[in-house]
Design a protein around this motif. Structure first.
Motif, PDB file in Angstrom:
ATOM      1  N   SER A  62     -25.921 -14.516  15.183  1.00 55.00           N
ATOM      2  CA  SER A  62     -26.619 -14.591  16.464  1.00 55.00           C
ATOM      3  C   SER A  62     -27.123 -16.003  16.755  1.00 55.00           C
ATOM      4  CB  SER A  62     -27.785 -13.598  16.491  1.00 55.00           C
ATOM      5  OG  SER A  62     -28.667 -13.817  15.403  1.00 55.00           O
ATOM      6  N   LYS A  63     -27.286 -16.817  15.716  1.00 52.52           N
ATOM      7  CA  LYS A  63     -27.717 -18.208  15.895  1.00 52.52           C
ATOM      8  C   LYS A  63     -26.713 -19.017  16.714  1.00 52.52           C
ATOM      9  CE  LYS A  63     -27.288 -20.962  12.357  1.00 52.52           C
ATOM     10  NZ  LYS A  63     -27.527 -21.525  11.000  1.00 52.52           N
ATOM     11  N   ASN A  64     -25.449 -18.619  16.696  1.00 53.36           N
ATOM     12  CA  ASN A  64     -24.391 -19.378  17.386  1.00 53.36           C
ATOM     13  C   ASN A  64     -24.190 -18.947  18.832  1.00 53.36           C
ATOM     14  OD1 ASN A  64     -23.502 -18.887  14.320  1.00 53.36           O
ATOM     15  ND2 ASN A  64     -22.906 -20.946  14.929  1.00 53.36           N
ATOM     16  N   GLU A  65     -25.023 -18.052  19.308  1.00 57.38           N
ATOM     17  CA  GLU A  65     -24.875 -17.557  20.685  1.00 57.38           C
ATOM     18  C   GLU A  65     -25.609 -18.458  21.673  1.00 57.38           C
ATOM     19  OE1 GLU A  65     -24.937 -12.946  19.001  1.00 57.38           O
ATOM     20  OE2 GLU A  65     -26.698 -13.820  19.980  1.00 57.38           O
ATOM     21  N   GLN A  66     -25.325 -18.246  22.940  1.00 56.83           N
ATOM     22  CA  GLN A  66     -26.038 -18.944  24.006  1.00 56.83           C
ATOM     23  C   GLN A  66     -27.238 -18.100  24.449  1.00 56.83           C
ATOM     24  OE1 GLN A  66     -25.266 -22.076  24.886  1.00 56.83           O
ATOM     25  NE2 GLN A  66     -23.686 -21.932  23.292  1.00 56.83           N
ATOM     26  N   PRO A  67     -28.320 -18.737  24.897  1.00 53.77           N
ATOM     27  CA  PRO A  67     -29.535 -17.994  25.248  1.00 53.77           C
ATOM     28  C   PRO A  67     -29.337 -16.926  26.316  1.00 53.77           C
ATOM     29  CG  PRO A  67     -29.989 -20.344  25.122  1.00 53.77           C
ATOM     30  CD  PRO A  67     -28.500 -20.193  25.023  1.00 53.77           C
ATOM     31  N   ASN A  68     -28.321 -17.113  27.183  1.00 54.35           N
ATOM     32  CA  ASN A  68     -28.077 -16.122  28.238  1.00 54.35           C
ATOM     33  C   ASN A  68     -26.947 -15.152  27.883  1.00 54.35           C
ATOM     34  OD1 ASN A  68     -25.997 -17.978  28.403  1.00 54.35           O
ATOM     35  ND2 ASN A  68     -25.862 -17.894  30.646  1.00 54.35           N
ATOM     36  N   ARG A  69     -26.470 -15.240  26.630  1.00 54.02           N
ATOM     37  CA  ARG A  69     -25.407 -14.343  26.176  1.00 54.02           C
ATOM     38  C   ARG A  69     -25.662 -13.955  24.713  1.00 54.02           C
ATOM     39  NH1 ARG A  69     -24.767 -13.602  30.695  1.00 54.02           N
ATOM     40  NH2 ARG A  69     -22.878 -13.738  31.979  1.00 54.02           N
ATOM     41  N   THR A  70     -26.817 -13.354  24.487  1.00 47.45           N
ATOM     42  CA  THR A  70     -27.159 -12.938  23.127  1.00 47.45           C
ATOM     43  C   THR A  70     -26.499 -11.597  22.796  1.00 47.45           C
ATOM     44  OG1 THR A  70     -29.179 -11.816  23.858  1.00 47.45           O
ATOM     45  CG2 THR A  70     -29.351 -14.147  23.279  1.00 47.45           C
ATOM     46  N   GLY A  71     -26.339 -11.349  21.511  1.00 50.16           N
ATOM     47  CA  GLY A  71     -25.747 -10.092  21.051  1.00 50.16           C
ATOM     48  C   GLY A  71     -24.250 -10.141  20.817  1.00 50.16           C
ATOM     49  N   PHE A  72     -23.614 -11.304  21.047  1.00 49.21           N
ATOM     50  CA  PHE A  72     -22.158 -11.394  20.918  1.00 49.21           C
ATOM     51  C   PHE A  72     -21.688 -11.199  19.479  1.00 49.21           C
ATOM     52  CE2 PHE A  72     -19.804 -13.316  24.713  1.00 49.21           C
ATOM     53  CZ  PHE A  72     -20.632 -12.715  25.629  1.00 49.21           C
ATOM     54  N   PRO A 189     -29.249  -6.233  25.973  1.00 50.19           N
ATOM     55  CA  PRO A 189     -28.217  -5.415  26.620  1.00 50.19           C
ATOM     56  C   PRO A 189     -27.772  -5.945  27.975  1.00 50.19           C
ATOM     57  CG  PRO A 189     -29.887  -4.002  25.655  1.00 50.19           C
ATOM     58  CD  PRO A 189     -30.393  -5.420  25.539  1.00 50.19           C
ATOM     59  N   ASP A 190     -28.693  -6.575  28.706  1.00 50.48           N
ATOM     60  CA  ASP A 190     -28.319  -7.127  30.018  1.00 50.48           C
ATOM     61  C   ASP A 190     -27.292  -8.252  29.868  1.00 50.48           C
ATOM     62  OD1 ASP A 190     -29.949  -5.388  31.371  1.00 50.48           O
ATOM     63  OD2 ASP A 190     -31.655  -6.766  31.461  1.00 50.48           O
ATOM     64  N   HIS A 191     -27.380  -9.011  28.781  1.00 46.87           N
ATOM     65  CA  HIS A 191     -26.403 -10.077  28.544  1.00 46.87           C
ATOM     66  C   HIS A 191     -25.021  -9.492  28.257  1.00 46.87           C
ATOM     67  CE1 HIS A 191     -29.867 -12.935  27.106  1.00 46.87           C
ATOM     68  NE2 HIS A 191     -29.963 -12.590  28.375  1.00 46.87           N
ATOM     69  N   ILE A 192     -25.002  -8.426  27.485  1.00 50.71           N
ATOM     70  CA  ILE A 192     -23.724  -7.771  27.159  1.00 50.71           C
ATOM     71  C   ILE A 192     -23.120  -7.154  28.408  1.00 50.71           C
ATOM     72  CG2 ILE A 192     -22.662  -5.899  25.828  1.00 50.71           C
ATOM     73  CD1 ILE A 192     -23.422  -8.319  24.144  1.00 50.71           C
ATOM     74  N   ARG A 193     -23.937  -6.506  29.210  1.00 50.28           N
ATOM     75  CA  ARG A 193     -23.432  -5.890  30.453  1.00 50.28           C
ATOM     76  C   ARG A 193     -22.833  -6.941  31.371  1.00 50.28           C
ATOM     77  NH1 ARG A 193     -28.571  -3.257  30.400  1.00 50.28           N
ATOM     78  NH2 ARG A 193     -28.428  -1.069  29.741  1.00 50.28           N
ATOM     79  N   ALA A 194     -23.501  -8.077  31.479  1.00 51.68           N
ATOM     80  CA  ALA A 194     -23.091  -9.100  32.451  1.00 51.68           C
ATOM     81  C   ALA A 194     -21.889  -9.918  31.994  1.00 51.68           C
ATOM     82  CB  ALA A 194     -24.271 -10.038  32.723  1.00 51.68           C
TER      83      ALA A 194
END
Length: 441
Positions: A62-72, A189-194
């Motif tokens: 999760s450290k490698n994610e972007q702040p507006n796309r967490t959970g990847f 979850p909103d990041h995953i949805r979007a």
């Protein structure tokens, strides 16, 4: 042979003094090499049982994610079981299960780990499965839509609707302001949805590449034959072309206590202190790990004896450092007994920590602590699958696979003065987050 009473007394004395080890630490032999595409490979041969562990650790969390796309990173832990170009959707796990094996995966802030444990005559199948996942995973609209529902539901079940389920989320977003540790692996979850399909494809192309992974094969293998199979299944996978994103963020000091209250669907309140602490692998981390065990591991620990047994102010206590690659936090928590005031419980927690700050732990307690770490370290390598995990972790986190044989020395080098020192250095008011969990009612 008849044993005398004196013989048993001598044996007991040796055990208590630590002169007789719990078990003999066996050196774990391994070989390692790199393929031309950058894949690091570790082979560990052990013929004690006819099984083999095939595992791949990708250096992405999760450290490698972007702040507006967490959970990847966690999302991909699920998506990578969807199937591949050559494995029909939903069939991936069946290959392993039909062969009498097991498989799983897990994600942390710093890495994602996939593994199969198989009968050793199924080694080639395990390598094929992991190579398929690395080269041909199905990152398509059907799988993405399916797993979006899965991970969003997991967030509801495991975090939103579970008592104290938000605990780590609430801690990390207060303990960190700029470092990506401020969000947890479950993400938003909103990041995953979007997120669009092409964003997931980009994440796969960037991180799920051989030059960002370590392959560990451990168990009943013939190294030369295994090496040939590795070349066969992984040698022609192209290296990633993109620069692998590694956040280089230095979190500023906390500079003052952060205190907050969380109202949750719980019956029993909880008080928690989270202290900012150094990264895994540092000398202070090993001392903090021993301090945490001293405080709360077992019924003879400091916090348990004082708060649960003697004062009877708490029903449960806990203390543990989060094992992260960058500086992180160490958590101390307690649940009060019925009718006990949570502020009084917090004061009792602080008093016990203050005792470690002002007084060296006695030699007998310290030797008991050392014995426990020695025993736990040896047990952590007792099974093939755990050994494979440790080999992958030491290489991924520290670039030093041989820590599997030497890290115990770092714990044994910790002194009583070191434990007192880290308690004074890190377990301070200005370096902590305090949370009260209270029932909504």
């Amino acid at each position: 042979m008849k044993r005398t009473k004196r013989s048993y007394l001598i044996l007991l004395t040796l055990l208590l003094s630590g002169s007789l080890a719990f078990a003999q630490q066996q050196k774990i032999e391994f070989t390692e090499f790199d393929l031309t595409n950058g894949l690091h490979v570790i082979l560990h041969e052990d013929h004690s049982t006819p099984i083999v562990s095939v595992s791949v650790m990708y250096h992405v969390g999760s450290k490698n994610e972007q702040p507006n796309r967490t959970g990847f990173a966690h999302f991909f832990e699920h998506l990578m079981f969807e199937g591949t170009k050559n494995i029909p959707r939903g069939e991936y796990a069946k290959y392993v299960e039909k062969a009498g094996g097991t498989l799983n995966a897990n994600t942390s802030a710093d890495r994602t780990y996939y593994y199969e444990v198989l009968p050793s005559n199924q080694l080639e199948m395990g390598l094929w499965l992991e190579s398929e996942r690395m080269l041909h995973a199905k990152v398509d609209s059907i799988g993405i839509a399916t797993q979006k529902k899965v991970v969003i539901e997991e967030k509801k079940q495991s975090y939103d609707n579970r008592p104290y389920g938000s605990l780590l989320i609430e801690v990390m977003k207060r303990a960190f302001k700029v470092h990506p540790y401020r969000w947890t692996t479950i993400g938003d979850p909103d990041h995953i949805r979007a997120a669009k399909d092409e964003e997931f494809q980009h994440f796969y192309n960037q991180f799920y590449v051989p030059n960002n992974a370590v392959l560990v094969i451990a168990g009943d293998i013939q190294p030369e034959t295994t090496r040939q199979l590795v070349e066969k299944y992984f040698g022609d996978i192209p290296a990633g072309k993109e620069e692998i994103y590694r956040p280089n963020v230095v979190e500023p000091p906390l500079n003052g206590e952060i205190r907050d209250t969380i109202f949750d669907n719980i019956q029993v309140p909880l008080v928690l202190h989270a202290y900012r602490t150094p990264a895994m692998g540092t000398d202070d981390y090993y001392a903090i790990d021993m301090l945490s065990t001293l405080l709360s591991d077992g019924h003879s620990s400091r916090l348990y004896k004082a708060l649960v047994d003697n004062q009877q102010i708490a029903m449960q206590v806990g203390s543990f450092p989060l094992p992260y690659k960058d500086p992180s936090v160490s958590i101390v928590l307690a649940l009060p007994n019925m009718g006990k005031d949570i502020a009084e419980l917090e004061e009792a927690m602080i008093n016990e920590i203050d005792k470690v700050k002002t007084q060296l732990i006695d030699e007998r307690e310290f030797q008991k602590l050392r014995n426990k770490f020695e025993n736990d370290f040896i047990n952590s390598n007792s099974r093939i699958a755990r050994r494979a995990n440790n080999l992958a972790r030491y290489y991924t986190y520290f670039g030093n696979t041989n820590l599997i044989n030497t890290e115990l020395d770092k714990y044994m080098a910790v002194t009583r003065e070191d434990i007192k020192g880290v308690a004074n250095k890190y377990f301070t008011k200005d370096n902590r987050v305090v949370l009260y969990y209270l029932p909504k009612k």
